[in-house]
Design a protein around this motif. Sequence first.
Motif, PDB file in Angstrom:
ATOM      1  N   PHE A  91      93.429  17.576 -29.299  1.00 17.46           N
ATOM      2  CA  PHE A  91      93.199  17.907 -30.837  1.00 17.46           C
ATOM      3  C   PHE A  91      94.132  18.720 -31.381  1.00 17.46           C
ATOM      4  CE2 PHE A  91      89.524  16.386 -28.669  1.00 17.46           C
ATOM      5  CZ  PHE A  91      89.092  15.169 -29.391  1.00 17.46           C
ATOM      6  N   GLY A  92      95.018  19.304 -30.329  1.00 19.82           N
ATOM      7  CA  GLY A  92      96.091  20.491 -31.172  1.00 19.82           C
ATOM      8  C   GLY A  92      95.809  21.876 -30.700  1.00 19.82           C
ATOM      9  N   GLY A  93      94.640  22.006 -30.314  1.00 17.31           N
ATOM     10  CA  GLY A  93      93.921  23.455 -29.914  1.00 17.31           C
ATOM     11  C   GLY A  93      94.469  23.736 -28.673  1.00 17.31           C
ATOM     12  N   VAL A  94      94.582  25.009 -28.651  1.00 17.93           N
ATOM     13  CA  VAL A  94      95.040  26.026 -27.531  1.00 17.93           C
ATOM     14  C   VAL A  94      93.888  26.009 -26.356  1.00 17.93           C
ATOM     15  CG1 VAL A  94      96.258  28.032 -26.613  1.00 17.93           C
ATOM     16  CG2 VAL A  94      96.678  27.166 -28.849  1.00 17.93           C
ATOM     17  N   VAL A  95      94.054  25.846 -25.028  1.00 19.64           N
ATOM     18  CA  VAL A  95      93.236  25.800 -24.073  1.00 19.64           C
ATOM     19  C   VAL A  95      93.043  27.212 -23.594  1.00 19.64           C
ATOM     20  CG1 VAL A  95      92.646  24.971 -21.759  1.00 19.64           C
ATOM     21  CG2 VAL A  95      93.859  23.436 -23.418  1.00 19.64           C
ATOM     22  N   GLU A  96      91.840  27.754 -23.791  1.00 20.51           N
ATOM     23  CA  GLU A  96      91.673  29.296 -23.320  1.00 20.51           C
ATOM     24  C   GLU A  96      91.763  29.577 -22.091  1.00 20.51           C
ATOM     25  OE1 GLU A  96      88.154  30.395 -25.505  1.00 20.51           O
ATOM     26  OE2 GLU A  96      88.937  29.811 -27.418  1.00 20.51           O
ATOM     27  N   ARG A  97      91.347  28.664 -21.003  1.00 17.51           N
ATOM     28  CA  ARG A  97      91.168  28.777 -19.543  1.00 17.51           C
ATOM     29  C   ARG A  97      91.610  27.615 -18.860  1.00 17.51           C
ATOM     30  NH1 ARG A  97      86.108  28.334 -21.837  1.00 17.51           N
ATOM     31  NH2 ARG A  97      85.791  30.435 -22.087  1.00 17.51           N
ATOM     32  N   ARG A  98      92.094  27.809 -17.632  1.00 16.73           N
ATOM     33  CA  ARG A  98      92.130  26.584 -16.566  1.00 16.73           C
ATOM     34  C   ARG A  98      90.838  25.886 -16.519  1.00 16.73           C
ATOM     35  NH1 ARG A  98      92.412  25.314 -11.239  1.00 16.73           N
ATOM     36  NH2 ARG A  98      94.493  23.578 -10.930  1.00 16.73           N
ATOM     37  N   GLN A  99      90.920  24.542 -16.732  1.00 20.23           N
ATOM     38  CA  GLN A  99      89.749  23.650 -16.652  1.00 20.23           C
ATOM     39  C   GLN A  99      89.875  22.375 -16.475  1.00 20.23           C
ATOM     40  OE1 GLN A  99      87.808  24.762 -20.518  1.00 20.23           O
ATOM     41  NE2 GLN A  99      89.463  23.701 -21.821  1.00 20.23           N
ATOM     42  N   GLY A 100      88.943  21.666 -16.180  1.00 20.84           N
ATOM     43  CA  GLY A 100      88.976  20.128 -16.019  1.00 20.84           C
ATOM     44  C   GLY A 100      88.485  19.611 -17.608  1.00 20.84           C
ATOM     45  N   HIS A 101      89.126  18.436 -18.052  1.00 22.37           N
ATOM     46  CA  HIS A 101      88.808  17.742 -19.101  1.00 22.37           C
ATOM     47  C   HIS A 101      88.328  16.245 -18.886  1.00 22.37           C
ATOM     48  CE1 HIS A 101      89.429  17.215 -23.899  1.00 22.37           C
ATOM     49  NE2 HIS A 101      88.684  16.427 -23.477  1.00 22.37           N
ATOM     50  N   LEU A 102      87.116  15.974 -19.171  1.00 26.99           N
ATOM     51  CA  LEU A 102      86.743  14.526 -18.636  1.00 26.99           C
ATOM     52  C   LEU A 102      87.090  13.541 -19.917  1.00 26.99           C
ATOM     53  CD1 LEU A 102      83.168  15.251 -17.141  1.00 26.99           C
ATOM     54  CD2 LEU A 102      85.214  14.201 -15.914  1.00 26.99           C
ATOM     55  N   VAL A 103      87.772  12.538 -19.449  1.00 29.33           N
ATOM     56  CA  VAL A 103      88.190  11.669 -20.555  1.00 29.33           C
ATOM     57  C   VAL A 103      88.112  10.248 -20.012  1.00 29.33           C
ATOM     58  CG1 VAL A 103      90.015  13.208 -21.521  1.00 29.33           C
ATOM     59  CG2 VAL A 103      90.672  11.654 -19.797  1.00 29.33           C
ATOM     60  N   GLY A 104      88.201   9.099 -21.078  1.00 26.36           N
ATOM     61  CA  GLY A 104      88.363   7.920 -20.452  1.00 26.36           C
ATOM     62  C   GLY A 104      86.988   7.159 -19.834  1.00 26.36           C
ATOM     63  N   VAL A 105      85.837   7.807 -20.218  1.00 26.43           N
ATOM     64  CA  VAL A 105      84.697   7.704 -19.667  1.00 26.43           C
ATOM     65  C   VAL A 105      84.093   6.192 -20.120  1.00 26.43           C
ATOM     66  CG1 VAL A 105      82.148   7.946 -19.290  1.00 26.43           C
ATOM     67  CG2 VAL A 105      83.871   9.655 -19.449  1.00 26.43           C
ATOM     68  N   TYR A 106      84.166   5.275 -19.275  1.00 25.84           N
ATOM     69  CA  TYR A 106      83.633   3.694 -19.659  1.00 25.84           C
ATOM     70  C   TYR A 106      83.187   3.112 -18.476  1.00 25.84           C
ATOM     71  CZ  TYR A 106      83.760  -1.163 -20.800  1.00 25.84           C
ATOM     72  OH  TYR A 106      83.384  -2.378 -21.283  1.00 25.84           O
ATOM     73  N   VAL A 107      81.934   2.488 -18.666  1.00 30.94           N
ATOM     74  CA  VAL A 107      81.079   1.453 -17.793  1.00 30.94           C
ATOM     75  C   VAL A 107      80.959   0.486 -18.469  1.00 30.94           C
ATOM     76  CG1 VAL A 107      79.295   1.411 -16.327  1.00 30.94           C
ATOM     77  CG2 VAL A 107      80.147   3.643 -16.551  1.00 30.94           C
TER      78      VAL A 107
END
Length: 181
Positions: A91-107
């Motif tokens: 979304f163009g935001g700056v990531v504040e910390r090292r972290q994971g981002h869950l994406v593409g969730v589909y069942v």
Amino acid sequence: MNHVIRSIRSDEWAEVRELRLAALRDPVAHIAFLETYEEAAARPEGFWRERAAGAAQGAAERRQFVAVGEDGVWGGSVTVLVEEAGSRDFFGGVVERRQGHLVGVYVRPEHRGSGAGVTGALFDAALEWAWESGLGRLRLFVHEKNSRAEAFYRKAGFVPTGVSVTGDTGERELEYVISRA
């Protein structure tokens, strides 16, 4: 549950493509994903090969997990992206910390529901990999009108942060997080 949960292999690009296109045909795809079926279907084979290789077993920056049925059909998927502090997110935001981002969730619809256990098992695998990779926090975004997904994320232990981003249509994506205990 009659599925094996595992990381994808780099040579499984055709399966990655097929499942993504199925996800983009889902009735809620327009609020669940950041691309359209037409955009994804038009991508060349090289794109899919690179996508699979970049999220396959052994990759450190991202990992895609799938639920493989007894018939070999992929019933669902989730991907964890590693976000580094200072980088930019979708979304163009700056990531504040090292972290994971869950994406593409589909069942797939026929594998949904608490009785099937597919979504929960995929999330368990994603969280386990994230924690083993040294990530202390995972986040995801859910469209404000995707109540089915929001309910599952809460059940899985994710909590709203109060952060939201507004998309092109004026609708909001709500951030949820889970931290390592």
